[in-house]
Design an enzyme around this catalytic site. Structure first.
Site, mmCIF file in Angstrom:
data_model
loop_
_atom_site.group_PDB
_atom_site.id
_atom_site.type_symbol
_atom_site.label_atom_id
_atom_site.label_comp_id
_atom_site.label_asym_id
_atom_site.label_seq_id
_atom_site.Cartn_x
_atom_site.Cartn_y
_atom_site.Cartn_z
ATOM 1 N N GLU A 126 0.831 -1.208 0.000
ATOM 2 C CA GLU A 126 0.000 0.000 0.000
ATOM 3 C C GLU A 126 0.867 1.261 0.000
ATOM 4 O OE1 GLU A 126 -4.075 -0.787 2.203
ATOM 5 O OE2 GLU A 126 -2.442 -1.739 3.299
ATOM 6 N N GLU A 155 -4.443 -9.775 3.355
ATOM 7 C CA GLU A 155 -5.212 -9.536 4.585
ATOM 8 C C GLU A 155 -6.367 -10.513 4.778
ATOM 9 O OE1 GLU A 155 -3.144 -5.632 3.819
ATOM 10 O OE2 GLU A 155 -4.073 -7.204 2.607
#
Length: 725
Positions: free
Chosen positions: A117, A137
């Site tokens: 990210e 995730e």
């Protein structure tokens, strides 16, 4: 929990500020690392001598993502939590991504989760060919929290981004380049120099300034296509994980960004993240994450300072389904393997099975043709023990025949060198029955129980007797790690951990069916709960011959806790042996697809007649909840016995054994973790109730009864268990 992680800035004479994330071993992003990273960025933005910025990680690893220990701290409110959206909006979006100085990410090793990210906020990304990038995730019961759900679709397209997020798929550098996730591929030795030059080229307008990732539209599908893709993704998430909310949350948050704009998507992302990180599935999956890593720590063994010995050549005795799978697992990880069989015909069949296992991986794109040939070159077949004179480890994987196993280990003593580890893959038999504990090589005897198919299933039960040398346990732990297995160390007993827990599980299922419950309703209840399969589908997979051989061992070791059913013996008489014969509790086609068989009722009625059992109206109308409890609670009870007897030292090891060996859903945290959410008092009271009606095989053990009486979790450690190893 405060880590020693930080980010440092080094400004070169060329005007490039290199910001390095430092938090070994994987440069994870704890809160203090993120705050330090923010300070480094702001310093670079502020300094007049900085023209451009490169972000990287130390020691060849960009970042493995947000520190999982920090999840626990946030869940338990042990640390001051930043304001919602502070990192994703205030830092990464409104500070980093809008930088007036070019930002380039230099990616090596891993760029996962929060690491990727951060990289996606940069103006360009340079990667090494073997770097792995992704947003995993899903495995932790959450969604990305730093903008990943908004930037990844805009960089690689909606369809591919949803695939990556909803499967937690990692892509290597080469594929990332094809997708548009990175802009160039270079070697590790050239990475930093290339990234610095790339950043200066942008500064000097030799390369274009890319539009910020958050506002890219060139890879995005049309709105009509997007709606169809989102609809399909939502249906897939419901089909694959009907009990879980977070896969759907991925789709919802991505959709918000498409419909209402990326900034609205970021807001929904961090709001959703805040809810999910405190959810039951997230807490359970974080528990499994740490429990899996904890299996390598064995009190009284791994704390002795022993160094694993080098194991290079492995002998496998028996080339059947299990032996060929074990051999395949070693060949795939560059071990020399000697496969022994009793004659040329069965040896050739064993080698053919190994070839088929390897070819299957080639067909699925998991193994190159070159590595297929390399693996086969490491395999030797033999009909005698002569080649075992220079071997480091043997694994016996013949049928569950005690006399045969005893003879094999007697023969091995004559041929194997003094350092050779002597392992048995027996799934149930007490190791002391196979080899006399007074044997001169008893310290080298160990159980190496793989689960079929052995080259696929991740669990390895390492079984030690009271005589097994700690060095041998350490050696096998190291071997297990190198062949990519998760090892669980247990003390020797009949059935060890997994099969001993499974025995009362299947016994309870058979009792319910003979007293009126429906086979297929039971299996359906378990798959709805999240199990990979129900008890009867599992029996078919294991095979009735193996199941009955295991039962014979348990009958002799725990005679007072047996429910004797005639159902499986009756089916065996008619050559219904499970999936291998395409007939068991289910019928199977050529693709192993199972369908119910109405003829099963006839066998159940015959079994009732022989056993003198009549239908119990209560059991014939059981709810799914009651079915689950009547079959699961005996398993919990047996797990408690394993803890009380010190067969397993840590409750978390049983959680891993249940998830990887039995198919218990990881998002429920494993069998002991789940039992603690149900409550020991409730479990004990139900078992007491059933013991009164259906027999003492339901009777709660002392460990469970004591925990229930004191109202404390089953996972609490008892002194007895600590002392046994």
């Amino acid at each position: 929990m405060k880590s020693n992680g930080r980010a440092i800035i080094d400004v070169g004479a060329d005007g490039v500020a290199v910001i390095t994330i430092i938090n070994p071993p994987v440069n994870s992003l704890s809160l203090d690392v993120l705050y330090s990273l923010k300070d480094a960025f702001e310093e670079a933005f502020r300094r007049d001598d900085v023209k451009a910025i490169v972000v990287t990680g130390c020691h060849g690893k960009f970042s493995g993502g947000f520190n999982i220990s920090s999840f626990v701290d946030l869940q338990q409110e042990k640390v001051a939590q930043p304001n919602p959206g502070y990192i994703s909006l205030d830092i990464l979006t409104d500070t980093v991504e809008v930088s007036k100085k070019p930002l380039v990410a230099a990616i090596d090793g891993h760029a996962l989760g929060g690491g990727l990210e951060i990289a996606m906020c940069c103006h360009a990304r340079i990667s090494t060919p073997n770097a792995k990038l992704g947003l995993p995730e899903l495995h932790l019961g959450i969604i990305p929290g730093f903008g990943g759900t908004q930037r990844l679709p805009r960089l690689v397209g909606l369809a591919k981004s949803l695939e990556m997020m909803l499967t937690a798929k990692l892509v290597k550098g080469e594929e990332a380049l094809d997708l548009g996730l990175v802009d160039a591929i270079v070697s590790s030795s050239q990475l930093l120099d290339t990234a610095c030059k790339w950043s200066l080229d942008i500064w000097e307008h030799k390369r274009p300034w890319n539009i910020a990732s958050l506002y890219r539209t060139d890879k995005m599908e049309s709105l009509g296509e997007a709606k169809e893709i989102l609809k399909f993704a939502r249906a897939q998430a419901l089909r694959i994980a009907p009990n879980l909310h977070h896969p759907l949350a991925f789709v919802d948050v991505v959709e918000e960004g498409i419909v209402s704009g990326p900034r609205a998507g970021l807001i929904k992302e961090y709001e959703t993240f805040e809810v999910l990180i405190r959810s039951g599935p997230c807490k359970a999956l974080v528990h499994i994450f740490f429990a899996q890593r904890g299996t390598m720590r064995v009190p009284g063994v791994t704390d002795l300072g022993l160094v694993p010995r080098h194991v290079k050549r492995v002998g496998v005795l028996g080339g059947g389904l299990m032996g060929s799978g074990i051999a395949t697992a070693f060949l795939l990880n560059n071990y020399h393997v000697i496969l022994k069989e009793v004659n040329d015909k069965v040896l050739e069949a064993g080698i053919d099975r190994i070839k088929a296992n390897l070819q299957s991986r080639v067909n699925k794109g998991k193994l190159s043709q070159g590595n297929f040939e390399k693996a086969l070159s490491l395999l030797i077949g033999t009909l005698d023990y002569e080649s075992f004179r220079a071997i480091d480890m043997i694994i016996e994987a013949v049928t569950e025949d005690l006399s045969l196993k005893k003879q094999i280990f007697t023969d091995l003593e004559k041929y194997c060198p003094p350092h050779c580890i002597l392992a048995s893959n027996t799934s149930t038999i007490d190791l002391n029955l196979i080899v006399d504990e007074k044997s001169k090589y008893a310290d080298r005897i160990i159980g190496a129980h793989f689960f079929s198919p052995a080259h696929v299933r991740p669990l390895l039960e390492i079984v030690h007797t009271q005589n097994t040398s700690p060095q041998v346990i350490v050696d096998l732990l190291d071997v297990g790690k190198k062949i990519k297995k998760t090892p669980v160390v247990v003390r020797n007993c009949t059935g060890f951990a997994v099969n001993r827990m499974l025995f009362p599980f299947t016994q309870a299922a058979l009792l319910l069916v003979e007293h009126g419950a429906d086979v297929y309703c039971i299996d359906s209840a378990f798959t709805k709960f999240g199990m990979a399969m129900g008890p009867f589908r599992l029996l078919d997979l294991v095979g009735f011959n193996v199941a009955m051989a295991s039962e014979a061992q348990f009958v002799s070791s725990m005679p007072g806790r047996i429910y004797k059913s005639m159902l499986i013996p009756l089916m065996q008489q008619d050559k219904r042996l499970g999936e291998t014969t395409q007939k068991g509790f289910y019928l199977y086609d050529e693709r192993r697809k199972a369908k119910p068989d109405p003829d099963i009722k006839r066998y159940i009625e015959k079994a009732r007649e022989i056993s003198g059992v009549s239908i119990d109206p209560k059991l014939a109308k059981l709810s799914e909840k009651d079915m689950l409890e009547m079959i699961f609670f005996p398993l919990v009870n047996e797990a408690c016995r394993l803890l009380a007897e010190g067969i397993v030292v840590k409750a978390s090891d049983l959680d891993i054994a249940s998830v990887m060996g039995i198919g218990f859903p990881p998002y429920r945290g494993g069998i002991i973790y789940w039992a603690d959410t149900v409550g020991s008092k409730y479990i004990c009271s139900r078992l007491d109730e059933w013991a009164t009606i259906y027999g003492k095989n339901f009777k709660p053990c002392d460990y469970l009864a004591e925990k229930a009486a004191r109202g404390i979790p089953l996972s609490g450690t008892m002194d007895l268990a600590k002392s046994r190893l």
